[in-house]
Structures are given as C-alpha cells and as structure tokens.
Design a protein around this motif. Structure first.
Motif, PDB file in Angstrom:
ATOM      1  N   SER A  47       0.962  -1.295  -0.038  1.00 22.65           N
ATOM      2  CA  SER A  47      -0.080  -0.032  -0.058  1.00 22.65           C
ATOM      3  C   SER A  47       0.778   1.267   0.055  1.00 22.65           C
ATOM      4  O   SER A  47       1.879   1.354   0.804  1.00 22.65           O
ATOM      5  N   VAL A  48       0.697   2.073  -0.691  1.00 22.91           N
ATOM      6  CA  VAL A  48       1.254   3.341  -0.973  1.00 22.91           C
ATOM      7  C   VAL A  48       0.301   4.364  -0.914  1.00 22.91           C
ATOM      8  O   VAL A  48      -0.560   4.646  -1.588  1.00 22.91           O
ATOM      9  N   THR A  49       0.583   5.615  -0.381  1.00 25.45           N
ATOM     10  CA  THR A  49      -0.117   6.996  -0.316  1.00 25.45           C
ATOM     11  C   THR A  49       0.997   8.068  -0.507  1.00 25.45           C
ATOM     12  O   THR A  49       1.908   8.079   0.066  1.00 25.45           O
ATOM     13  N   THR A  50       0.539   8.747  -1.547  1.00 17.50           N
ATOM     14  CA  THR A  50       1.432  10.122  -1.852  1.00 17.50           C
ATOM     15  C   THR A  50       0.809  11.202  -1.658  1.00 17.50           C
ATOM     16  O   THR A  50      -0.542  11.364  -2.015  1.00 17.50           O
ATOM     17  N   TYR A  51       1.403  12.241  -1.173  1.00 16.10           N
ATOM     18  CA  TYR A  51       0.741  13.573  -1.163  1.00 16.10           C
ATOM     19  C   TYR A  51       1.465  14.482  -1.822  1.00 16.10           C
ATOM     20  O   TYR A  51       2.875  14.325  -1.836  1.00 16.10           O
ATOM     21  N   PHE A  52       0.911  15.537  -2.802  1.00 15.64           N
ATOM     22  CA  PHE A  52       1.805  16.250  -3.584  1.00 15.64           C
ATOM     23  C   PHE A  52       1.166  17.899  -3.051  1.00 15.64           C
ATOM     24  O   PHE A  52       0.010  18.096  -3.183  1.00 15.64           O
ATOM     25  N   THR A  53       2.233  18.772  -3.061  1.00 18.98           N
ATOM     26  CA  THR A  53       1.845  19.978  -2.928  1.00 18.98           C
ATOM     27  C   THR A  53       1.153  20.944  -4.193  1.00 18.98           C
ATOM     28  O   THR A  53       0.543  21.929  -3.975  1.00 18.98           O
ATOM     29  N   GLY A  54       1.733  20.166  -5.423  1.00 22.95           N
ATOM     30  CA  GLY A  54       1.055  20.778  -6.490  1.00 22.95           C
ATOM     31  C   GLY A  54       0.095  20.185  -7.452  1.00 22.95           C
ATOM     32  O   GLY A  54      -0.077  18.949  -6.869  1.00 22.95           O
ATOM     33  N   LYS A  55      -0.304  20.503  -8.554  1.00 24.36           N
ATOM     34  CA  LYS A  55      -1.139  19.610  -9.378  1.00 24.36           C
ATOM     35  C   LYS A  55      -0.459  18.316  -9.697  1.00 24.36           C
ATOM     36  O   LYS A  55       0.612  18.184  -9.945  1.00 24.36           O
ATOM     37  N   ILE A  56      -1.415  17.304  -9.615  1.00 25.85           N
ATOM     38  CA  ILE A  56      -0.908  16.141  -9.784  1.00 25.85           C
ATOM     39  C   ILE A  56      -1.074  15.750 -11.228  1.00 25.85           C
ATOM     40  O   ILE A  56      -2.014  15.780 -11.952  1.00 25.85           O
ATOM     41  N   THR A  57       0.052  15.634 -12.099  1.00 21.97           N
ATOM     42  CA  THR A  57       0.198  15.611 -13.691  1.00 21.97           C
ATOM     43  C   THR A  57       0.494  14.093 -14.151  1.00 21.97           C
ATOM     44  O   THR A  57       0.887  13.521 -13.340  1.00 21.97           O
ATOM     45  N   GLU A  58       0.170  14.212 -15.222  1.00 21.89           N
ATOM     46  CA  GLU A  58       0.523  13.101 -16.172  1.00 21.89           C
ATOM     47  C   GLU A  58       2.276  12.671 -15.813  1.00 21.89           C
ATOM     48  O   GLU A  58       2.506  11.496 -15.694  1.00 21.89           O
ATOM     49  N   GLU A  59       2.800  13.737 -15.798  1.00 21.65           N
ATOM     50  CA  GLU A  59       4.271  13.507 -15.724  1.00 21.65           C
ATOM     51  C   GLU A  59       4.593  12.663 -14.246  1.00 21.65           C
ATOM     52  O   GLU A  59       5.458  11.840 -13.953  1.00 21.65           O
ATOM     53  N   ILE A  60       3.817  13.321 -13.241  1.00 21.20           N
ATOM     54  CA  ILE A  60       4.094  12.763 -12.028  1.00 21.20           C
ATOM     55  C   ILE A  60       3.638  11.085 -11.834  1.00 21.20           C
ATOM     56  O   ILE A  60       4.304  10.355 -11.164  1.00 21.20           O
ATOM     57  N   ASN A  61       2.263  11.058 -12.577  1.00 18.60           N
ATOM     58  CA  ASN A  61       1.776   9.662 -12.577  1.00 18.60           C
ATOM     59  C   ASN A  61       2.732   8.586 -13.078  1.00 18.60           C
ATOM     60  O   ASN A  61       2.976   7.444 -12.729  1.00 18.60           O
ATOM     61  N   GLN A  62       3.413   9.266 -14.261  1.00 18.25           N
ATOM     62  CA  GLN A  62       4.448   8.445 -15.165  1.00 18.25           C
ATOM     63  C   GLN A  62       5.805   8.080 -13.931  1.00 18.25           C
ATOM     64  O   GLN A  62       6.224   7.044 -14.306  1.00 18.25           O
ATOM     65  N   THR A  63       6.084   8.928 -13.514  1.00 16.06           N
ATOM     66  CA  THR A  63       7.319   8.682 -12.588  1.00 16.06           C
ATOM     67  C   THR A  63       7.040   7.754 -11.507  1.00 16.06           C
ATOM     68  O   THR A  63       7.775   6.718 -11.270  1.00 16.06           O
ATOM     69  N   MET A  64       5.839   7.830 -11.141  1.00 10.54           N
ATOM     70  CA  MET A  64       5.344   6.880  -9.851  1.00 10.54           C
ATOM     71  C   MET A  64       5.308   5.496 -10.259  1.00 10.54           C
ATOM     72  O   MET A  64       5.630   4.616  -9.832  1.00 10.54           O
ATOM     73  N   ALA A  65       4.572   5.202 -11.677  1.00  5.92           N
ATOM     74  CA  ALA A  65       4.478   4.086 -12.098  1.00  5.92           C
ATOM     75  C   ALA A  65       5.648   3.571 -12.530  1.00  5.92           C
ATOM     76  O   ALA A  65       6.033   2.235 -12.218  1.00  5.92           O
ATOM     77  N   LYS A  66       6.819   4.343 -12.860  1.00 10.44           N
ATOM     78  CA  LYS A  66       8.450   3.797 -13.119  1.00 10.44           C
ATOM     79  C   LYS A  66       8.747   3.139 -11.874  1.00 10.44           C
ATOM     80  O   LYS A  66       9.407   2.303 -11.897  1.00 10.44           O
ATOM     81  N   GLN A  67       8.667   4.068 -10.706  1.00 11.52           N
ATOM     82  CA  GLN A  67       9.033   3.582  -9.602  1.00 11.52           C
ATOM     83  C   GLN A  67       8.339   2.388  -9.140  1.00 11.52           C
ATOM     84  O   GLN A  67       9.093   1.382  -8.764  1.00 11.52           O
ATOM     85  N   PHE A  68       7.200   2.062  -9.142  1.00 17.84           N
ATOM     86  CA  PHE A  68       6.507   1.043  -8.858  1.00 17.84           C
ATOM     87  C   PHE A  68       6.858  -0.405  -9.486  1.00 17.84           C
ATOM     88  O   PHE A  68       7.295  -1.335  -9.107  1.00 17.84           O
ATOM     89  N   LYS A  69       7.035  -0.060 -10.776  1.00 18.75           N
ATOM     90  CA  LYS A  69       7.242  -1.168 -11.521  1.00 18.75           C
ATOM     91  C   LYS A  69       8.664  -1.629 -11.471  1.00 18.75           C
ATOM     92  O   LYS A  69       9.069  -2.666 -11.497  1.00 18.75           O
ATOM     93  N   SER A  70       9.651  -0.744 -10.886  1.00 21.09           N
ATOM     94  CA  SER A  70      11.122  -1.259 -11.016  1.00 21.09           C
ATOM     95  C   SER A  70      11.308  -1.577  -9.537  1.00 21.09           C
ATOM     96  O   SER A  70      12.446  -2.450  -9.265  1.00 21.09           O
ATOM     97  N   ARG A  71      10.397  -1.273  -8.443  1.00 17.00           N
ATOM     98  CA  ARG A  71      10.796  -1.658  -7.015  1.00 17.00           C
ATOM     99  C   ARG A  71      10.089  -2.529  -6.611  1.00 17.00           C
ATOM    100  O   ARG A  71      10.251  -3.403  -5.652  1.00 17.00           O
ATOM    101  N   CYS A  72       8.721  -2.892  -6.944  1.00 14.91           N
ATOM    102  CA  CYS A  72       7.667  -3.506  -6.382  1.00 14.91           C
ATOM    103  C   CYS A  72       7.647  -5.045  -6.788  1.00 14.91           C
ATOM    104  O   CYS A  72       7.480  -4.979  -8.211  1.00 14.91           O
ATOM    105  N   LYS A  73       7.600  -6.094  -6.146  1.00 12.14           N
ATOM    106  CA  LYS A  73       7.333  -7.316  -6.526  1.00 12.14           C
ATOM    107  C   LYS A  73       5.823  -7.511  -7.290  1.00 12.14           C
ATOM    108  O   LYS A  73       5.555  -7.947  -8.223  1.00 12.14           O
TER     109      LYS A  73
END
Length: 174
Positions: free
Chosen positions: A120-146
């Motif tokens: 389970s992951v919860t992220t908090y952002f102080t700015g608008k959540i953009t597609e760039e942010i979502n792509q960065t998060m997806a990249k991290q999840f796919k490289s780190r999580c089983k």
C-alpha cells in the motif's frame, strides 16, 4: 391486563433478550480470540528509530521512522525528497520523488523489509498531480515492487516541511 399490552411487553422483552444475547456473544468472541493467543486490541508493537540526521530530526519532532505490528506489518512515517543531511537538493520534482522512494527504501531496510514487500502506498503532492508525476510513480512501482501496490495520490496545501513537494507513506510486510 389487555392483550395489546402483553403483546407490546413480549416484543420489548424479545428485543432486550436479543440485545443482551449479542453482548454475551461478543464477549465470547473476544474470549476465543484471547484463547488463540492473539489479543487484537493490543498487538505487539516495535518502534523503529532511524539513524543519522533524519533520526535526530524525527526525535526532535517526537515521532519514529516506522512501526512493526505483530512482527509482520510495517507502517512508515511519510518520507520526502530530502537527502541524509535533511537538505532538499533537487530542483526537479521527478528527482525529489525518486529521492523520496530512496528514503522509503532506507526506512523499510531499517525495519527489516524492502520495496518488494510493499502492498500500500499513499502519496501527497503540494502541486497539481500531472501525467508526468503519474508516469514517474508508475516507473518507480514497476522497478521496485514485486507486486504492484494499491495507491492513493492526494493533492494537499502543504506538508510537514515548507520545502517538501512530495511525501510518500507505505505499508509493507516484514
């Protein structure tokens, strides 16, 4: 006594009996839980204090880096994009997100786990959540999580330190 009153009294007694019966059943269920050797109201908890400047900062503010519940579940304090000296060196948000993921890895390791055990992951952002942010998060999840975790992303007005733009909170198995 008229039948109407007896009928109402019988209904009232039936409700009281059912209510009291449910109360006794709950006590029995709690007793069975205790008999199984697990007290769910007070599970064993181990607090993890981090080392270095981050641990000093957390101690100063009165909290721990993580908690292990029942020697099985790890919950960590929110991690931002700071370095080990608690400086915020990143100008790009993507780099700050990546640093926050590194900090989560450090806390999980300190608690005896790693990103492959995160569910389970919860992220908090102080700015608008953009597609760039979502792509960065997806990249991290796919490289780190089983297994890909569940994820909630929230836009907030501010975080625990005015320099923070991202905070990552996870739960994992030990």
């Amino acid at each position: 006594m008229p039948i109407k009153y007896l009928k109402n009294t019988a209904i009232l007694l039936a409700f009281v009996f059912i209510f009291l019966g449910c109360g006794n059943q709950s006590e029995n269920q709690q007793g069975n839980t205790k008999n199984q050797g697990v007290n769910m109201q007070n599970p064993p908890v181990q607090y993890i204090t981090l080392s270095g400047k981050i641990g000093e900062m957390q101690n100063h503010h009165g909290y721990n880096g993580a908690v292990i519940i029942n020697d099985n579940i790890i919950k960590i304090s929110g991690q931002g994009g700071w370095n080990r000296e608690f400086d915020f060196p990143h100008e790009k948000l993507e780099d700050e997100i990546n640093q926050a993921f590194e900090n989560v890895a450090f806390v999980l390791e300190s608690a005896g786990s790693d990103w492959s055990r995160v569910y389970s992951v919860t992220t908090y952002f102080t700015g608008k959540i953009t597609e760039e942010i979502n792509q960065t998060m997806a990249k991290q999840f796919k490289s780190r999580c089983k297994n890909l975790p569940i994820w909630t992303s929230v836009q907030v007005a501010g975080l625990g330190d005015a320099r923070m733009r991202v905070e990552v909170v996870v739960e994992a198995y030990k």
